[in-house]
Scaffold this active site. Structure first.
Site, PDB file in Angstrom:
ATOM      1  N   GLU A  81      -9.776   4.960   5.842  1.00 28.71           N
ATOM      2  CA  GLU A  81      -9.886   5.776   4.617  1.00 28.71           C
ATOM      3  C   GLU A  81     -11.315   5.777   4.072  1.00 28.71           C
ATOM      4  O   GLU A  81     -11.527   5.996   2.877  1.00 28.71           O
ATOM      5  CB  GLU A  81      -8.923   5.224   3.551  1.00 28.71           C
ATOM      6  CG  GLU A  81      -7.462   5.123   3.989  1.00 28.71           C
ATOM      7  CD  GLU A  81      -6.833   6.464   4.324  1.00 28.71           C
ATOM      8  OE1 GLU A  81      -7.221   7.472   3.705  1.00 28.71           O
ATOM      9  OE2 GLU A  81      -5.972   6.516   5.216  1.00 28.71           O
ATOM     10  N   VAL A 138       0.869  -1.173   0.000  1.00 29.62           N
ATOM     11  CA  VAL A 138       0.000   0.000   0.000  1.00 29.62           C
ATOM     12  C   VAL A 138       0.907   1.225   0.000  1.00 29.62           C
ATOM     13  O   VAL A 138       1.921   1.260   0.716  1.00 29.62           O
ATOM     14  CB  VAL A 138      -1.006  -0.018   1.177  1.00 29.62           C
ATOM     15  CG1 VAL A 138      -0.322  -0.003   2.522  1.00 29.62           C
ATOM     16  CG2 VAL A 138      -1.998   1.122   1.078  1.00 29.62           C
ATOM     17  N   PHE A 139       0.575   2.191  -0.851  1.00 26.71           N
ATOM     18  CA  PHE A 139       1.389   3.410  -0.996  1.00 26.71           C
ATOM     19  C   PHE A 139       0.694   4.542  -0.243  1.00 26.71           C
ATOM     20  O   PHE A 139      -0.463   4.862  -0.532  1.00 26.71           O
ATOM     21  CB  PHE A 139       1.518   3.750  -2.486  1.00 26.71           C
ATOM     22  CG  PHE A 139       2.216   5.048  -2.779  1.00 26.71           C
ATOM     23  CD1 PHE A 139       3.593   5.101  -2.955  1.00 26.71           C
ATOM     24  CD2 PHE A 139       1.489   6.233  -2.912  1.00 26.71           C
ATOM     25  CE1 PHE A 139       4.236   6.296  -3.245  1.00 26.71           C
ATOM     26  CE2 PHE A 139       2.117   7.438  -3.201  1.00 26.71           C
ATOM     27  CZ  PHE A 139       3.499   7.469  -3.366  1.00 26.71           C
ATOM     28  N   GLY A 140       1.395   5.139   0.709  1.00 28.61           N
ATOM     29  CA  GLY A 140       0.845   6.265   1.466  1.00 28.61           C
ATOM     30  C   GLY A 140       1.464   7.567   1.022  1.00 28.61           C
ATOM     31  O   GLY A 140       2.687   7.662   0.869  1.00 28.61           O
ATOM     32  N   TYR A 141       0.632   8.570   0.826  1.00 25.01           N
ATOM     33  CA  TYR A 141       1.142   9.885   0.399  1.00 25.01           C
ATOM     34  C   TYR A 141       0.734  10.989   1.367  1.00 25.01           C
ATOM     35  O   TYR A 141       1.178  12.129   1.227  1.00 25.01           O
ATOM     36  CB  TYR A 141       0.621  10.233  -1.011  1.00 25.01           C
ATOM     37  CG  TYR A 141      -0.890  10.195  -1.096  1.00 25.01           C
ATOM     38  CD1 TYR A 141      -1.549   9.010  -1.425  1.00 25.01           C
ATOM     39  CD2 TYR A 141      -1.654  11.321  -0.813  1.00 25.01           C
ATOM     40  CE1 TYR A 141      -2.931   8.953  -1.471  1.00 25.01           C
ATOM     41  CE2 TYR A 141      -3.037  11.269  -0.866  1.00 25.01           C
ATOM     42  CZ  TYR A 141      -3.668  10.089  -1.193  1.00 25.01           C
ATOM     43  OH  TYR A 141      -5.047  10.046  -1.220  1.00 25.01           O
ATOM     44  N   GLY A 142      -0.139  10.668   2.323  1.00 30.94           N
ATOM     45  CA  GLY A 142      -0.619  11.682   3.263  1.00 30.94           C
ATOM     46  C   GLY A 142      -0.382  11.210   4.681  1.00 30.94           C
ATOM     47  O   GLY A 142       0.758  10.943   5.074  1.00 30.94           O
ATOM     48  N   SER A 143      -1.471  11.060   5.418  1.00 31.02           N
ATOM     49  CA  SER A 143      -1.305  10.629   6.816  1.00 31.02           C
ATOM     50  C   SER A 143      -0.659   9.252   6.900  1.00 31.02           C
ATOM     51  O   SER A 143      -0.029   8.919   7.908  1.00 31.02           O
ATOM     52  CB  SER A 143      -2.645  10.644   7.545  1.00 31.02           C
ATOM     53  OG  SER A 143      -3.487   9.629   7.077  1.00 31.02           O
TER      54      SER A 143
END
Ligand code: SIN
Length: 187
Positions: free
Chosen positions: A98, A22-27
């Site tokens: 999410e 899983v790619f996280g870009y925010g929190s």
């Protein structure tokens, strides 16, 4: 609130993936409240971070929503993030976290180890009821400054993310401009 949990369950055939990332870009960069097998910095092409998503559940309330990140498609840009290799079991928690309008997407992730593999990215699209869309930096900062929710002050989402990006030596002018605007409001 527009809850995407049930639609996300059947959106992507995760069973077909050899490894689940899983790619996280925010929190998901700075608040890691799930177990993972491996973590790597990573990038995805053709997306940029924008505070264009409403937060009615974490950093705001249904009556007074805050602003959180989503990704906006743009050609020839790269978005930095952190990728986590996880087991399928983590999706109950991630989908719940999410749930406010984010949909699971399968997108090619360039991992730090040089591999490019498909991974799951949670994106709030423009047709989501929780999507607010563009606003100027001053207006975004004012809304963020005045919002808080069960996960805390909306401004801390920005500060924690900006600090995390600096730790990774990543410059993101959209995030840093909102951080600067928030700092003038705090004075
Ligand atoms: C993410 O971090 O990848 C999704 C958006 C958020 O939860 O802030």
């Amino acid at each position: 609130m527009h809850d995407t949990q049930s639609v996300n369950k059947s959106r992507i055939n995760i069973d077909a993936l050899d490894e689940i990332w899983v790619f996280g870009y925010g929190s998901l960069i700075y608040k890691v409240d799930f177990p993972y097998l491996e973590k790597q910095t990573a990038t995805i092409e053709g997306w940029e971070r924008r505070f264009w998503m409403g937060s009615h559940d974490h950093r705001g309330t249904p009556e007074k929503p805050g602003r959180v990140l989503t990704l906006h498609p743009v050609k020839n840009v790269e978005c930095f993030g952190v990728a986590y290799k996880i087991t399928y079991e983590e999706f109950d928690h991630l989908d719940h976290r999410e749930k406010n309008g984010y949909l699971r997407e399968l997108i090619d992730i360039k991992l730090q180890d040089g591999r490019t593999i498909p991974g799951v990215v949670y994106i709030g699209h423009a047709d989501s009821p929780a999507y607010f869309g563009p606003s100027d930096i001053a207006a975004l900062a004012r809304q963020i400054f005045n919002s808080s929710g069960p996960s805390g002050e909306n401004r801390d989402y920005v500060f924690d993310l900006a600090n995390a990006l600096r730790r990774y030596n990543v410059k993101d002018e959209h995030v840093f401009a909102i951080e600067r605007a928030l700092n003038t409001l705090s004075i």
